[in-house]
Motif scaffolding. Structure first.
Motif, PDB file in Angstrom:
ATOM      1  N   ALA A 224     -39.995  60.423 -16.786  1.00 55.16           N
ATOM      2  CA  ALA A 224     -39.617  61.091 -15.554  1.00 55.16           C
ATOM      3  C   ALA A 224     -39.692  62.636 -15.880  1.00 55.16           C
ATOM      4  O   ALA A 224     -39.239  63.148 -17.219  1.00 55.16           O
ATOM      5  CB  ALA A 224     -38.215  60.699 -15.161  1.00 55.16           C
ATOM      6  N   GLY A 225     -40.406  63.441 -15.184  1.00 55.70           N
ATOM      7  CA  GLY A 225     -40.574  64.687 -15.446  1.00 55.70           C
ATOM      8  C   GLY A 225     -41.921  65.046 -16.203  1.00 55.70           C
ATOM      9  O   GLY A 225     -42.042  66.342 -16.327  1.00 55.70           O
ATOM     10  N   SER A 226     -42.589  64.153 -16.822  1.00 56.40           N
ATOM     11  CA  SER A 226     -43.871  64.554 -17.526  1.00 56.40           C
ATOM     12  C   SER A 226     -45.093  64.503 -16.733  1.00 56.40           C
ATOM     13  O   SER A 226     -45.229  63.761 -15.687  1.00 56.40           O
ATOM     14  CB  SER A 226     -43.880  63.374 -18.447  1.00 56.40           C
ATOM     15  N   THR A 227     -45.945  65.539 -16.825  1.00 59.99           N
ATOM     16  CA  THR A 227     -47.207  65.680 -16.379  1.00 59.99           C
ATOM     17  C   THR A 227     -48.063  66.546 -17.171  1.00 59.99           C
ATOM     18  O   THR A 227     -47.701  66.962 -18.213  1.00 59.99           O
ATOM     19  CB  THR A 227     -46.972  66.468 -14.840  1.00 59.99           C
ATOM     20  N   ASP A 228     -49.141  66.903 -16.715  1.00 63.23           N
ATOM     21  CA  ASP A 228     -50.202  67.730 -17.434  1.00 63.23           C
ATOM     22  C   ASP A 228     -49.683  68.924 -17.637  1.00 63.23           C
ATOM     23  O   ASP A 228     -49.336  69.659 -16.724  1.00 63.23           O
ATOM     24  CB  ASP A 228     -51.633  67.454 -16.759  1.00 63.23           C
ATOM     25  N   GLY A 229     -49.750  69.643 -18.819  1.00 67.09           N
ATOM     26  CA  GLY A 229     -49.495  70.739 -19.023  1.00 67.09           C
ATOM     27  C   GLY A 229     -47.974  71.110 -19.382  1.00 67.09           C
ATOM     28  O   GLY A 229     -47.495  72.252 -19.776  1.00 67.09           O
ATOM     29  N   GLN A 230     -47.172  69.901 -19.247  1.00 64.77           N
ATOM     30  CA  GLN A 230     -45.743  70.028 -19.716  1.00 64.77           C
ATOM     31  C   GLN A 230     -45.365  70.469 -21.172  1.00 64.77           C
ATOM     32  O   GLN A 230     -46.134  69.768 -21.946  1.00 64.77           O
ATOM     33  CB  GLN A 230     -45.155  68.827 -19.215  1.00 64.77           C
ATOM     34  N   PHE A 260     -57.356  58.438 -12.462  1.00 70.12           N
ATOM     35  CA  PHE A 260     -56.662  59.350 -11.671  1.00 70.12           C
ATOM     36  C   PHE A 260     -56.961  60.743 -12.302  1.00 70.12           C
ATOM     37  O   PHE A 260     -57.119  60.947 -13.431  1.00 70.12           O
ATOM     38  CB  PHE A 260     -55.328  59.189 -11.763  1.00 70.12           C
ATOM     39  N   ARG A 261     -56.868  61.857 -11.631  1.00 71.78           N
ATOM     40  CA  ARG A 261     -56.611  63.222 -11.899  1.00 71.78           C
ATOM     41  C   ARG A 261     -55.106  63.630 -11.500  1.00 71.78           C
ATOM     42  O   ARG A 261     -54.839  63.172 -10.509  1.00 71.78           O
ATOM     43  CB  ARG A 261     -57.667  63.851 -11.310  1.00 71.78           C
ATOM     44  N   VAL A 262     -54.624  64.494 -12.527  1.00 69.21           N
ATOM     45  CA  VAL A 262     -53.419  64.961 -12.273  1.00 69.21           C
ATOM     46  C   VAL A 262     -53.379  66.228 -11.691  1.00 69.21           C
ATOM     47  O   VAL A 262     -53.904  66.934 -12.234  1.00 69.21           O
ATOM     48  CB  VAL A 262     -52.600  64.683 -13.836  1.00 69.21           C
ATOM     49  N   ASP A 263     -52.534  66.669 -10.570  1.00 65.76           N
ATOM     50  CA  ASP A 263     -52.247  67.739 -10.123  1.00 65.76           C
ATOM     51  C   ASP A 263     -50.581  68.096  -9.677  1.00 65.76           C
ATOM     52  O   ASP A 263     -50.086  67.469  -8.752  1.00 65.76           O
ATOM     53  CB  ASP A 263     -53.072  67.981  -8.837  1.00 65.76           C
ATOM     54  N   GLY A 264     -50.108  68.803 -10.731  1.00 63.42           N
ATOM     55  CA  GLY A 264     -48.749  68.635 -10.690  1.00 63.42           C
ATOM     56  C   GLY A 264     -47.985  67.028 -10.988  1.00 63.42           C
ATOM     57  O   GLY A 264     -48.319  66.382 -12.100  1.00 63.42           O
ATOM     58  N   PHE A 265     -47.436  66.420  -9.962  1.00 68.51           N
ATOM     59  CA  PHE A 265     -46.837  65.148  -9.919  1.00 68.51           C
ATOM     60  C   PHE A 265     -47.756  64.334  -8.812  1.00 68.51           C
ATOM     61  O   PHE A 265     -47.324  63.057  -8.731  1.00 68.51           O
ATOM     62  CB  PHE A 265     -45.626  65.136  -9.599  1.00 68.51           C
ATOM     63  N   ASP A 266     -48.894  64.988  -8.202  1.00 66.55           N
ATOM     64  CA  ASP A 266     -49.638  64.038  -7.588  1.00 66.55           C
ATOM     65  C   ASP A 266     -50.778  63.714  -8.266  1.00 66.55           C
ATOM     66  O   ASP A 266     -51.298  64.076  -9.233  1.00 66.55           O
ATOM     67  CB  ASP A 266     -50.305  64.969  -6.498  1.00 66.55           C
ATOM     68  N   LEU A 267     -51.338  62.445  -8.156  1.00 66.69           N
ATOM     69  CA  LEU A 267     -52.549  61.761  -8.497  1.00 66.69           C
ATOM     70  C   LEU A 267     -53.291  61.736  -7.415  1.00 66.69           C
ATOM     71  O   LEU A 267     -53.561  61.442  -6.549  1.00 66.69           O
ATOM     72  CB  LEU A 267     -51.941  60.306  -9.109  1.00 66.69           C
ATOM     73  N   LYS A 268     -54.568  62.043  -7.947  1.00 67.31           N
ATOM     74  CA  LYS A 268     -56.064  61.982  -7.201  1.00 67.31           C
ATOM     75  C   LYS A 268     -56.887  61.224  -7.713  1.00 67.31           C
ATOM     76  O   LYS A 268     -57.154  60.990  -8.895  1.00 67.31           O
ATOM     77  CB  LYS A 268     -56.732  63.517  -7.179  1.00 67.31           C
ATOM     78  N   GLY A 313     -47.292  58.908  -6.795  1.00 65.19           N
ATOM     79  CA  GLY A 313     -47.627  59.591  -7.851  1.00 65.19           C
ATOM     80  C   GLY A 313     -46.699  59.378  -8.920  1.00 65.19           C
ATOM     81  O   GLY A 313     -46.370  58.306  -9.156  1.00 65.19           O
ATOM     82  N   LEU A 314     -46.571  60.595  -9.851  1.00 65.34           N
ATOM     83  CA  LEU A 314     -45.884  60.516 -11.160  1.00 65.34           C
ATOM     84  C   LEU A 314     -44.322  60.754 -10.491  1.00 65.34           C
ATOM     85  O   LEU A 314     -44.049  61.297  -9.560  1.00 65.34           O
ATOM     86  CB  LEU A 314     -46.332  61.553 -11.743  1.00 65.34           C
ATOM     87  N   VAL A 315     -43.394  60.334 -11.675  1.00 62.12           N
ATOM     88  CA  VAL A 315     -42.194  60.642 -11.102  1.00 62.12           C
ATOM     89  C   VAL A 315     -41.407  61.855 -11.809  1.00 62.12           C
ATOM     90  O   VAL A 315     -41.748  62.045 -12.870  1.00 62.12           O
ATOM     91  CB  VAL A 315     -41.215  59.249 -11.996  1.00 62.12           C
ATOM     92  N   MET A 316     -40.851  62.480 -11.049  1.00 65.78           N
ATOM     93  CA  MET A 316     -40.173  63.853 -11.312  1.00 65.78           C
ATOM     94  C   MET A 316     -38.852  63.613 -11.853  1.00 65.78           C
ATOM     95  O   MET A 316     -38.503  62.679 -12.038  1.00 65.78           O
ATOM     96  CB  MET A 316     -40.129  64.716  -9.919  1.00 65.78           C
ATOM     97  N   GLY A 319     -36.495  61.854  -9.978  1.00 66.01           N
ATOM     98  CA  GLY A 319     -36.335  60.580  -9.544  1.00 66.01           C
ATOM     99  C   GLY A 319     -37.230  60.279  -8.446  1.00 66.01           C
ATOM    100  O   GLY A 319     -37.810  59.268  -8.320  1.00 66.01           O
ATOM    101  N   GLU A 320     -37.614  61.521  -7.849  1.00 74.80           N
ATOM    102  CA  GLU A 320     -38.725  61.314  -6.792  1.00 74.80           C
ATOM    103  C   GLU A 320     -39.975  61.140  -7.257  1.00 74.80           C
ATOM    104  O   GLU A 320     -40.268  61.504  -8.432  1.00 74.80           O
ATOM    105  CB  GLU A 320     -38.494  62.497  -5.688  1.00 74.80           C
ATOM    106  N   ARG A 321     -40.868  60.794  -6.323  1.00 77.58           N
ATOM    107  CA  ARG A 321     -42.307  60.548  -6.871  1.00 77.58           C
ATOM    108  C   ARG A 321     -43.595  61.571  -6.207  1.00 77.58           C
ATOM    109  O   ARG A 321     -43.043  61.798  -4.762  1.00 77.58           O
ATOM    110  CB  ARG A 321     -42.799  59.268  -6.664  1.00 77.58           C
ATOM    111  N   GLY A 322     -44.478  62.128  -6.740  1.00 82.58           N
ATOM    112  CA  GLY A 322     -45.480  62.701  -5.920  1.00 82.58           C
ATOM    113  C   GLY A 322     -46.371  61.730  -5.377  1.00 82.58           C
ATOM    114  O   GLY A 322     -45.984  60.677  -4.916  1.00 82.58           O
ATOM    115  N   ASP A 323     -47.421  62.167  -4.639  1.00 78.36           N
ATOM    116  CA  ASP A 323     -48.147  61.454  -3.807  1.00 78.36           C
ATOM    117  C   ASP A 323     -49.651  61.044  -4.355  1.00 78.36           C
ATOM    118  O   ASP A 323     -50.000  61.538  -5.427  1.00 78.36           O
ATOM    119  CB  ASP A 323     -48.614  62.238  -2.551  1.00 78.36           C
ATOM    120  N   LEU A 324     -50.176  60.144  -3.907  1.00 72.28           N
ATOM    121  CA  LEU A 324     -51.512  59.523  -4.462  1.00 72.28           C
ATOM    122  C   LEU A 324     -52.428  60.114  -3.297  1.00 72.28           C
ATOM    123  O   LEU A 324     -52.519  60.085  -2.076  1.00 72.28           O
ATOM    124  CB  LEU A 324     -51.662  58.140  -4.324  1.00 72.28           C
TER     125      LEU A 324
END
Length: 353
Positions: A224-230, A260-268, A313-316, A319-324
């Motif tokens: 939780a809270g992990s993403t690209d650039g963290q 997938f491509r990572v944009d913050g906590f969103d997945l593209k 998307g990814l978990v913040m 506990g909330e999640r980003g979007d696909l």
């Protein structure tokens, strides 16, 4: 991921039109529908889409260029430190102790480890050696002259050195000499590195590993809270220098190319759509991180149009999640279609059926 400029085959100063044209040409060449015999076609197509996603957005492009410059500076600094450490180790004689470093610094500063003049220590040692009585009486000096001699240290009378101490011991001795033996403990440099992870690693909380210069293996916590650039900081897991507190390990997560491509906590993710479905709209599915998801393609959807699916998307950290985010990619059929060709020709030439 690989350098997006290299993926699209453009220069770093390429304009948006050149980047867009390169993307269209590459996407058509590597699309899975056109390369059934290539098992890596999907990965290549996804990689091309991710590269275009970065370079077509001025903010993302600028951020990527800045991160690359900073990463290159970090690599150069780390190489410089490692070369300095290797050089220091190669020049140091074996079995050298902290006392050697203290004696060397004592000669430089003119005082011993207890703060007494180094010449007085050398003179006391010379006086302690036995010698004939007559010579002792002939060379005896008044107490006043002895005090004067100790007040004016002579470099030639200092105790001879016993070799060159290791660089780490010298650094520690200098710091203690300048700041005092009871001064605050200084910290060694941090160990800085990038850690490659996949989206699946983050979702499944798989802990990647990284090896430090001294051979220690670190397990990096992700989740939780992990993403690209963290940036993850592990306390006292960095470089070691004797006499100094160990530095930290400063690790930056880099998400490797995949579905997938990572944009913050969103997945593209790319959503291939044929011309008739893009014009008329359709119901289809898209592959999400946890399985297949239904999506509705609106009528008259052009390439690069996005369809957002909340909560996939990814978990913040909260506990909330980003979007696909499904990005439409307009495709042609595998084989030319005569009716479509006639229709496009009539539209271009102003003839309507």
């Amino acid at each position: 991921m690989r350098d997006p400029y290299s993926v699209l085959g453009v220069k770093r100063n390429a304009g948006q039109e050149e980047i867009k044209a390169a993307w269209r040409s590459l996407a058509k060449a590597v699309h899975p529908d056109q390369n059934h015999d290539d098992p890596n076609a999907t990965v290549r197509f996804t990689e091309a889409g991710r590269a275009y996603d970065i370079l077509r957005d001025p903010d993302k492009r600028s951020r990527y260029d800045r991160q690359q410059r900073e990463a290159e500076l970090r690599r150069m600094e780390q190489m410089r430190r490692q070369q300095a450490e290797r050089k220091a180790k190669s020049e140091a004689p074996p079995r050298m102790s902290n006392e050697d470093a203290e004696d060397m610094i004592a000669r430089i500063f003119g005082v011993d480890s207890r703060g007494q003049p180094a010449e007085a220590k050398a003179q006391a040692q010379s006086q302690a050696q036995p010698r004939p009585q007559a010579q002792a009486q002939a060379t005896a000096a008044p107490a006043q002259d002895a005090r004067k001699a100790t007040d004016e240290p002579d470099a030639e009378k200092a105790a001879p050195g016993r070799g060159v101490a290791p660089a780490s011991n010298l650094i520690s001795a200098i710091i203690r000499r300048i700041r005092g033996s009871r001064a605050k403990v200084e910290t060694a440099p941090d160990f800085v590195a990038d850690v490659a992870v996949s989206v699946e690693d983050i979702l499944n909380k798989v802990r990647p590993t990284v090896e430090t210069p001294d051979g220690q293996t670190l397990r990096v916590p992700v989740g939780a809270g992990s993403t690209d650039g963290q940036v993850i900081r592990l306390k006292e897991a960095g470089h070691r220098i004797e006499g100094l507190r160990r530095g930290d390990a400063v690790l930056t997560l880099r998400v490797i190319p995949g579905r997938f491509r990572v944009d913050g906590f969103d997945l593209k993710v790319d959503l291939p759509v044929t011309i008739e479905n893009a014009v008329l709209g359709c119901e289809t599915t898209v592959e999400g991180p946890l399985g297949t998801l239904p999506v509705t393609v609106p009528a008259w959807s052009g390439s690069d149009q996005q369809i957002r699916i909340p909560g996939e998307g990814l978990v913040m950290e909260n506990g909330e999640r980003g979007d696909l985010v499904a990005e439409i990619r307009l495709l042609l059929w595998e084989k030319p279609d005569d009716k479509m060709i006639d229709l496009m020709r009539s539209l271009r030439e102003g003839l309507y059926l």
